[in-house]
Every structure is written in structure tokens, then in C-alpha cells.
Design a protein around this motif. Structure first.
Motif, PDB file in Angstrom:
ATOM      1  N   THR A 100       0.802  -1.177  -0.011  1.00 55.60           N
ATOM      2  CA  THR A 100      -0.113   0.090  -0.075  1.00 55.60           C
ATOM      3  C   THR A 100       0.742   1.272  -0.199  1.00 55.60           C
ATOM      4  O   THR A 100       0.450   2.170  -0.477  1.00 55.60           O
ATOM      5  N   ASN A 101       2.192   1.220   0.332  1.00 60.22           N
ATOM      6  CA  ASN A 101       3.245   2.330   0.445  1.00 60.22           C
ATOM      7  C   ASN A 101       3.461   2.790  -1.060  1.00 60.22           C
ATOM      8  O   ASN A 101       3.413   4.240  -1.255  1.00 60.22           O
ATOM      9  N   ASN A 102       2.981   1.865  -2.033  1.00 60.65           N
ATOM     10  CA  ASN A 102       3.199   2.443  -3.480  1.00 60.65           C
ATOM     11  C   ASN A 102       1.993   3.323  -3.826  1.00 60.65           C
ATOM     12  O   ASN A 102       2.266   4.099  -4.863  1.00 60.65           O
ATOM     13  N   LEU A 103       1.010   3.467  -3.127  1.00 59.03           N
ATOM     14  CA  LEU A 103      -0.222   4.356  -3.636  1.00 59.03           C
ATOM     15  C   LEU A 103       0.126   5.885  -3.269  1.00 59.03           C
ATOM     16  O   LEU A 103      -0.531   6.649  -3.733  1.00 59.03           O
ATOM     17  N   PHE A 104       1.214   6.133  -2.428  1.00 62.86           N
ATOM     18  CA  PHE A 104       1.655   7.742  -2.072  1.00 62.86           C
ATOM     19  C   PHE A 104       3.167   7.754  -2.427  1.00 62.86           C
ATOM     20  O   PHE A 104       3.576   8.663  -1.763  1.00 62.86           O
ATOM     21  N   ASP A 105       3.720   7.135  -3.448  1.00 62.41           N
ATOM     22  CA  ASP A 105       5.255   7.185  -3.616  1.00 62.41           C
ATOM     23  C   ASP A 105       5.712   8.217  -4.765  1.00 62.41           C
ATOM     24  O   ASP A 105       6.687   8.335  -5.095  1.00 62.41           O
ATOM     25  N   SER A 237      -2.618   2.518  -8.816  1.00 62.83           N
ATOM     26  CA  SER A 237      -1.311   2.939  -8.919  1.00 62.83           C
ATOM     27  C   SER A 237      -0.745   3.902  -8.068  1.00 62.83           C
ATOM     28  O   SER A 237       0.084   4.013  -7.466  1.00 62.83           O
ATOM     29  N   GLU A 238      -1.843   5.056  -7.738  1.00 70.82           N
ATOM     30  CA  GLU A 238      -1.633   6.195  -6.955  1.00 70.82           C
ATOM     31  C   GLU A 238      -2.772   6.740  -6.476  1.00 70.82           C
ATOM     32  O   GLU A 238      -4.099   6.495  -7.042  1.00 70.82           O
ATOM     33  N   ILE A 239      -2.884   7.294  -5.339  1.00 75.12           N
ATOM     34  CA  ILE A 239      -4.006   7.969  -4.804  1.00 75.12           C
ATOM     35  C   ILE A 239      -3.460   9.570  -4.232  1.00 75.12           C
ATOM     36  O   ILE A 239      -2.402   9.721  -3.805  1.00 75.12           O
TER      37      ILE A 239
END
Length: 254
Positions: A100-105, A237-239
Motif C-alpha cells: 500500500t506504500n506504493n499508493l503515495f510514492d 497505482s496512485e492516490i
């Protein structure tokens, strides 16, 4: 007499249509998931379609400009107007290596991938906005998401993309003097995504102005998907979350 009967029938029909239009139900299995994460809510209050379809790079530039020209603005991409903002995430089930860290990287070629068997319907992400109290976000106005794996055209098409998702926001409603505790409610908004390869931004002002005060937590629950051509995995991919803040307004602990 017949005319009166027709008028009454028309009124009753109109009321029934209005009621059904406003009663946006949730699938029972997903309703059980909502209850399991400790939220007492039984129906959707609003459905939204994206106000903006845009590339992540272009939106990021616009967001940076907003931060520099409006000291009351904050976002999870650029949060220079806040002294501190940690975004803490958790997923119900996660495919190995796709956290889930990938959502805000700020990287569109990484993704969170749900780890359940099947299409991932009912899988969820929780997001905690851990801001310093003295310059906290005071309102959440926009929610953006890339509802698929944006690494390449091939990977985008092969994996599932989110078609609809439920957004649950913890909203501050006041302080109870008797119990000496803060009160919150949990409005549910259904987000209806296009099958668009990019960032989709929803204006939550359509829900109310502002929809949240002192936003702290939110949840995203996958409700329906566009099927991938090869895999059953559903990817995000992203939020992006953004809104208003009040730098230095209050004194208090972090």
C-alpha cells in the motif's frame, strides 16, 4: 373523483422514484466488510463521477502551483504548507511485493495489488492522515486515484481496473461535553471511474462544503472492476488527497 385518484397516484409514484434514487444500497457482502472495520453505515449517500481526467505528471504540476500560491492548500503530493504530514496506509490483503506504500510514492509505475482470490471485490485500503496538530488539514476537498496499473499499456490492459469504489470518510461532527469525547460520522460516497489510463479526480464539494472537517481517516473499498485480459488482480497505482489547511491555527500535541 377519477382526477383526484390520478393525482394521488402520480404523487405516490414520484415519491417512490425519488426514494429509490436516493437509496443507493451497498451489496450485503461489502456491507459486512464495512461493519467488520468498525463503521456503522448501511447505505451510500452520493454517487460521483470524476470531474477531471488528467495525467499524474500534469496534475502534480498544477498541485505544486496551488501549494505555492495558496497558503491554505495541502495535498498528499506536495504538502510544503504543512510542517508535518505522514500518510499511513494498510490493505485488507496485499499481493507480495505490491504494498500500500506504493499508493503515495509519487510513482505511476508502482502499484498496490490486492492479494485475494478472484477479482478483489470487497478488498479495501485504509488511509490515515497523520498531520501535526498545529497546522493540520482542516478540509478534504478532492480525491484522486489511478484505478489500474499504469506501468505500461500492456500491464494496464492485462490487469483489472477499478470500476466503482466506496469512499468512506471519517468526518468530525463536534465535541460531546457529557462524554468528553469527539464525535464523528462516516458518510459513504460511491466513486464511478472511467476506464481511463490516468488520474481521475473527484470534487468532493459536490457532497457538501466542505465535506470533512479535521480529516483523519478514510477507506477505499473495491466494489466493481473492469476485467483484465490476462489476470484477475485489481491494481491501483496512485492516490491523491487534497484540501484546505490552517497553518499554525491551534496549539497542541503532534
Amino acid at each position: 373523483m377519477r382526477k383526484i385518484f390520478l393525482i394521488i397516484t402520480f404523487i405516490l409514484f414520484t415519491l417512490s422514484v425519488t426514494t429509490s434514487a436516493n437509496n443507493l444500497d451497498i451489496d450485503k457482502s461489502i456491507l459486512n466488510i464495512i461493519k467488520s472495520i468498525g463503521i456503522d453505515a448501511s447505505e451510500v449517500e452520493l454517487e460521483l463521477e470524476p470531474n477531471e481526467l488528467i495525467s499524474y505528471e500534469e496534475y502534480s504540476k498544477k498541485d505544486l502551483y496551488e501549494q505555492k500560491t495558496n497558503e491554505a492548500a495541502w495535498s498528499t503530493i506536495w504538502h510544503d504548507n504543512l510542517e508535518k504530514l505522514d500518510v499511513l496506509t494498510k490493505g485488507s490483503l496485499t499481493f507480495k511485493g505490491y504494498l500500500t506504500n506504493n499508493l503515495f510514492d509519487n510513482k505511476v509505475d508502482t502499484a498496490w495489488v490486492e492479494g485475494a482470490n478472484g477479482d478483489g471485490i470487497g478488498e479495501w485500503i485504509s488511509i490515515v492522515l497523520n498531520a501535526k496538530r498545529t497546522d493540520r488539514p482542516t478540509g478534504m476537498l478532492y480525491f484522486g486515484m489511478i484505478p489500474g496499473y499504469l506501468k505500461s499499456d500492456k500491464i494496464w490492459k492485462e490487469n483489472n481496473r477499478v470500476k466503482t469504489a466506496l469512499l468512506i470518510v471519517e468526518r468530525y461532527t463536534g465535541y460531546d461535553i457529557r462524554t468528553k469525547s469527539f464525535r464523528y460520522d462516516y458518510p459513504i460516497i460511491r466513486l464511478k471511474f472511467k476506464d481511463f489510463k490516468g488520474l481521475q479526480v473527484f470534487n468532493l464539494l459536490d457532497y457538501g462544503a466542505p465535506p470533512t472537517y479535521d480529516p483523519k481517516r478514510l477507506w477505499v473499498i473495491i466494489e466493481n472492476v473492469y476485467k483484465g485480459t490476462k489476470y484477475n488482480d485489481t491494481c491501483i497505482s496512485e492516490i491523491v488527497v487534497s484540501g484546505t489547511c490552517a497553518p499554525g491555527e491551534d496549539e497542541g500535541e503532534e
